[in-house]
Design an enzyme around this catalytic site. Structure first.
Site, PDB file in Angstrom:
ATOM      1  N   HIS A   1      -3.688  -5.091  -0.209  1.00 61.43           N
ATOM      2  CA  HIS A   1      -3.310  -5.568   1.134  1.00 61.43           C
ATOM      3  C   HIS A   1      -3.327  -7.092   1.129  1.00 61.43           C
ATOM      4  O   HIS A   1      -4.378  -7.705   1.345  1.00 61.43           O
ATOM      5  CB  HIS A   1      -4.290  -5.041   2.180  1.00 61.43           C
ATOM      6  CG  HIS A   1      -4.152  -3.582   2.455  1.00 61.43           C
ATOM      7  ND1 HIS A   1      -3.277  -3.094   3.398  1.00 61.43           N
ATOM      8  CD2 HIS A   1      -4.751  -2.509   1.892  1.00 61.43           C
ATOM      9  CE1 HIS A   1      -3.353  -1.770   3.415  1.00 61.43           C
ATOM     10  NE2 HIS A   1      -4.237  -1.388   2.515  1.00 61.43           N
TER      11      HIS A   1
ATOM     12  N   GLU B   1      -2.362  -9.100   3.328  1.00 57.63           N
ATOM     13  CA  GLU B   1      -2.750  -9.609   4.653  1.00 57.63           C
ATOM     14  C   GLU B   1      -4.259  -9.664   4.836  1.00 57.63           C
ATOM     15  O   GLU B   1      -4.755 -10.305   5.776  1.00 57.63           O
ATOM     16  CB  GLU B   1      -2.102  -8.764   5.760  1.00 57.63           C
ATOM     17  CG  GLU B   1      -2.723  -7.415   6.024  1.00 57.63           C
ATOM     18  CD  GLU B   1      -2.336  -6.306   5.058  1.00 57.63           C
ATOM     19  OE1 GLU B   1      -2.709  -5.145   5.309  1.00 57.63           O
ATOM     20  OE2 GLU B   1      -1.647  -6.609   4.043  1.00 57.63           O
TER      21      GLU B   1
ATOM     22  N   CYS C   1       0.833  -1.204   0.000  1.00 56.44           N
ATOM     23  CA  CYS C   1       0.000   0.000   0.000  1.00 56.44           C
ATOM     24  C   CYS C   1       0.874   1.262   0.000  1.00 56.44           C
ATOM     25  O   CYS C   1       1.602   1.491  -0.943  1.00 56.44           O
ATOM     26  CB  CYS C   1      -1.012  -0.038   1.153  1.00 56.44           C
ATOM     27  SG  CYS C   1      -2.330   1.190   0.989  1.00 56.44           S
TER      28      CYS C   1
END
EC number: 4.3.2.10
Length: 214
Positions: A194, A196, A84
Site C-alpha cells: 500500500h 498510500e 493490493c
C-alpha cells in the site's frame, strides 16, 4: 473533465480516501477524482485501481458496478496503477474463492503456504502478512526513481501473485518465501503493498506514477 485527471476507481472496496489524499499530496495540482462512473474512468489521463478485502467480493463488485470493461480498457491504453487487490485482479485466477481475475496478466494468485511460513531460524510467521517489509527491485523502472532498492513498504495480505512471465516482475519481497510484490508491463505498474500507507517511499512511487509517460 479537467486535463490530466487521475481517476481512482471506486468499486466499493478499499480505503479510497487514503489513496486519493496521498495522490493529491503529490499531484502538483492535477485533479484526483474518486469515481464509480465508467465514462469518467475512460476519460481520465491516468487510472488507479486500489482494493482491500477478499478477491471474490472485489470481482463481484467490479462487475456489478459496470466497471470491469472500463478497468480492462484503462489497463490497455493509459498509465495504470494497481494496488493490493488491484494488482491481484489483473491475473487470470485466484485461489481465494477460486475465482477468475481479469486475465490481463498471465498467472495465478496464491495463498501463502502454511508449511513455509517461518523465518530462517524457525520462528512462525503469521498470515496475513501485515506490516513493513522490504521490496527488492528486480529491474529498473521509472516508478522506482529515487526509491532505494530494499526500501520498506507497508503490506496487508494473505495472497500473492505468481506471474507466468518472469519478465513482468518488477519487485520481490521475502515473507517465509520470496514472492512477487511489484509487476510492470508496458503502461501497467502494480504493487501488492500500500504506497498510500508507506511514508516517503510510497509517496515517491505515487509521484513517479503521476509523471510517468509509458
Amino acid at each position: 473533465m479537467a486535463a490530466g485527471t487521475i481517476a481512482v476507481v471506486d468499486y466499493g472496496m478499499g480505503n479510497l480516501r487514503s489513496v486519493a489524499k496521498a495522490l493529491e499530496h503529490v499531484a502538483g495540482g492535477k485533479p484526483v477524482l474518486v469515481t464509480a462512473d465508467p465514462a469518467a474512468v475512460a476519460a481520465a489521463e491516468r487510472v488507479v485501481v486500489p482494493g482491500q478485502g477478499a478477491m471474490p467480493d472485489c470481482m463481484r463488485e467490479l462487475e456489478a458496478r459496470g466497471l470491469r470493461q472500463a478497468v480492462i480498457d484503462a489497463a490497455a491504453n493509459k498509465p495504470f496503477l494497481g494496488i493490493c487487490i488491484g494488482q491481484q485482479m489483473l491475473f487470470e485466477h485466484s485461489e481465494e474463492g477460486d475465482v477468475p481475475g481479469l486475465g490481463i496478466l498471465r498467472g495465478q494468485v496464491r495463498r501463502f503456504p502454511a508449511d513455509k511460513m517461518h523465518t530462517a531460524d524457525g520462528q512462525k510467521l503469521k498470515v496475513p502478512h501485515m506490516g513493513w517489509n522490504e521490496v527488492w527491485q528486480t529491474r529498473p523502472h521509472p516508478l522506482w526513481n529515487g526509491i532505494a532498492d530494499g526500501a520498506r513498504f507497508y503490506f496487508v495480505h494473505s495472497y500473492y501473485v505468481a506471474p507466468d512471465d518472469a519478465g513482468c516482475i518488477a519487485g520481490t519481497t521475502d515473507y517465509g518465501i520470496p514472492f512477487t510484490s511489484a509487476c510492470a508491463r508496458d503502461n501497467i505498474f502494480a504493487v501488492q503493498c500500500h504506497p498510500e500507507k508507506s511514508a516517503q517511499a510510497g509517496l515517491a512511487l505515487l509521484a513517479n506514477f503521476i509523471d510517468w509517460k509509458p
